[in-house]
Scaffold this motif. Sequence first.
Motif, PDB file in Angstrom:
ATOM      1  N   GLY B 100       6.011   7.595  -4.733  1.00  0.00           N
ATOM      2  CA  GLY B 100       4.768   6.970  -5.168  1.00  0.00           C
ATOM      3  C   GLY B 100       4.431   5.755  -4.345  1.00  0.00           C
ATOM      4  N   ARG B 101       5.429   5.190  -3.662  1.00  0.00           N
ATOM      5  CA  ARG B 101       5.156   4.073  -2.776  1.00  0.00           C
ATOM      6  C   ARG B 101       5.051   4.640  -1.367  1.00  0.00           C
ATOM      7  N   SER B 102       3.852   4.779  -0.878  1.00  0.00           N
ATOM      8  CA  SER B 102       3.676   5.473   0.387  1.00  0.00           C
ATOM      9  C   SER B 102       4.181   4.667   1.564  1.00  0.00           C
ATOM     10  N   ASN B 103       4.616   3.454   1.351  1.00  0.00           N
ATOM     11  CA  ASN B 103       5.154   2.668   2.448  1.00  0.00           C
ATOM     12  C   ASN B 103       6.466   3.212   2.965  1.00  0.00           C
ATOM     13  N   GLU B 104       7.276   3.801   2.088  1.00  0.00           N
ATOM     14  CA  GLU B 104       8.587   4.272   2.501  1.00  0.00           C
ATOM     15  C   GLU B 104       8.422   5.640   3.131  1.00  0.00           C
ATOM     16  N   GLN B 105       8.085   5.641   4.379  1.00  0.00           N
ATOM     17  CA  GLN B 105       7.728   6.869   5.066  1.00  0.00           C
ATOM     18  C   GLN B 105       8.943   7.558   5.644  1.00  0.00           C
ATOM     19  N   TYR B 106       8.878   8.887   5.665  1.00  0.00           N
ATOM     20  CA  TYR B 106       9.889   9.695   6.342  1.00  0.00           C
ATOM     21  C   TYR B 106       9.362  10.040   7.726  1.00  0.00           C
TER      22      TYR B 106
END
Lengths: 114, 116
Positions: B100-106
């Motif tokens: 839900g936190r789109s900052n933690e990207q893969y």
Amino acid sequence: DQQVKQNSPSLSVQEGRISILNCDYTNSMFDYFLWYKKYPAEGPTFLISISSIKDKNEDGRFTVFLNKSAKHLSLHIVPSQPGDSAVYFCAASAYCSNDYKLSFGAGTTVTVRA
Amino acid sequence: SAVISQKPSRDICQRGTSLTIQCQVDSQVTMMFWYRQQPGQSLTLIATANQGSEATYESGFVIDKFPISRPNLTFSTLTVSNMSPEDSSIYLCSVPTTSGRSNEQYFGPGTRLTVT
């Protein structure tokens, strides 16, 4: 204009000792900070993050400290292990402004000596 | 976590040619990001690719130079057009975490491009 800066391009540390990586930012809208680790020929992998409502977040051997007034954060790795040898990137975003884009620092290459 | 693959993993191209880089994700995602990492520099966001709409480009990047396709929720391509040696970089795609936190990207493994 580089909004996230990692002024130390490299760091060498003895196995078992503490590694301290530093990161500075200039954009006061940044409210979410992340550290990524990158091995050669691989993409960056997420390591640990911290929201601006906190000043410390700990996950096992990794702890991130945030000093908002100084616009500075640091990553502590203790004890350092040979497998920690990698490039570490600091990143920041203005999450509460609905800006999901990440701004990255240039990275710090960590070498852990046996 | 998402598994991301990129093709090709590396390429050496002549100036003036174009290269299309593919990014495949093992799950459906709305947002995909394309980054560039020039030698010794930080990762720089090129554009955000949302399925069903035009990509949004960052300052300094234009669609004519870096056209992006996003035909479905698991796939995207980035083309580096009319290449010059300055385009020699690692190109990476990424997707937001499902937390839900789109900052933690893969991130994908990257495509190392050398332009001669």
